[in-house]
Design a protein around this motif. Structure first.
Motif, short mmCIF file in Angstrom:
data_model
loop_
_atom_site.label_atom_id
_atom_site.label_comp_id
_atom_site.label_asym_id
_atom_site.label_seq_id
_atom_site.Cartn_x
_atom_site.Cartn_y
_atom_site.Cartn_z
N LYS A 1 0.84 -1.19 0.00
CA LYS A 1 0.00 0.00 0.00
C LYS A 1 0.88 1.24 0.00
CE LYS A 1 -3.71 2.23 2.53
NZ LYS A 1 -4.60 2.21 3.68
N HIS B 1 1.37 4.60 1.28
CA HIS B 1 0.84 5.27 2.46
C HIS B 1 1.97 5.99 3.19
CE1 HIS B 1 -1.96 5.81 5.81
NE2 HIS B 1 -0.97 5.48 6.62
N THR C 1 2.94 8.91 6.20
CA THR C 1 2.42 9.58 7.38
C THR C 1 3.37 10.70 7.80
OG1 THR C 1 3.56 8.19 8.99
CG2 THR C 1 1.43 7.38 8.16
N ASN D 1 6.93 3.30 -2.01
CA ASN D 1 6.64 4.54 -1.30
C ASN D 1 7.65 5.65 -1.57
OD1 ASN D 1 4.16 4.74 0.55
ND2 ASN D 1 4.80 2.61 0.72
#
Length: 135
Positions: A22, A24, A26, A47
């Motif tokens: 995924k 993602h 943060t 990522n």
């Protein structure tokens, strides 16, 4: 803590999602960016490329970031570990040379985050997501 953040040559970011394919990011990823620190991202595959799609620069011209393409979770962490070992085995002079070479990307990322149009990228994406919820 702040002492280690300002005295480390680079920051190792352990993102929230690692074992799921995924994209993602943060606040963990953005902490070194706003602190003007180079970083190595330990996250799910792709990522780093995802971060670049938002206009940020990573450090693949200085060290090997091909670990971001590795889909096998164990092999990916082994490749990150090897990168860290390789960096640790450098002389102090070589580490400082590398750190200096990382600074243009670090400055770019800081400026992009605060002044570089990141909001111009994120707002349309957020609006598209919200519109998709209405459908």
């Amino acid at each position: 803590d702040q002492y280690h953040m300002t005295n480390a040559l680079w920051h190792v970011v352990a993102e929230t999602i690692y074992f799921q394919p995924k994209l993602h990011l943060t606040e963990k990823t953005f902490k070194p960016i706003v602190s003007k620190r180079p970083f190595i991202l330990v996250a799910a595959p792709g990522n780093l490329a995802y971060l670049k799609s938002y206009g940020f620069k990573t450090f693949g011209d200085i060290w090997d970031e091909s670990y971001d393409d590795e889909t096998d979770d164990i092999k990916r962490i082994e490749r990150v570990s090897q990168l860290l070992k390789d960096l640790d085995n450098l002389s102090v002079k070589e580490r400082n040379r590398i750190h200096h070479a990382l600074l243009p990307a670090v400055e770019h990322n800081y400026n992009h985050f605060f002044n570089g149009g990141l909001t111009d990228i994120l707002w349309p994406e957020l609006l598209n997501m919200l519109n998709g919820l209405r459908s």
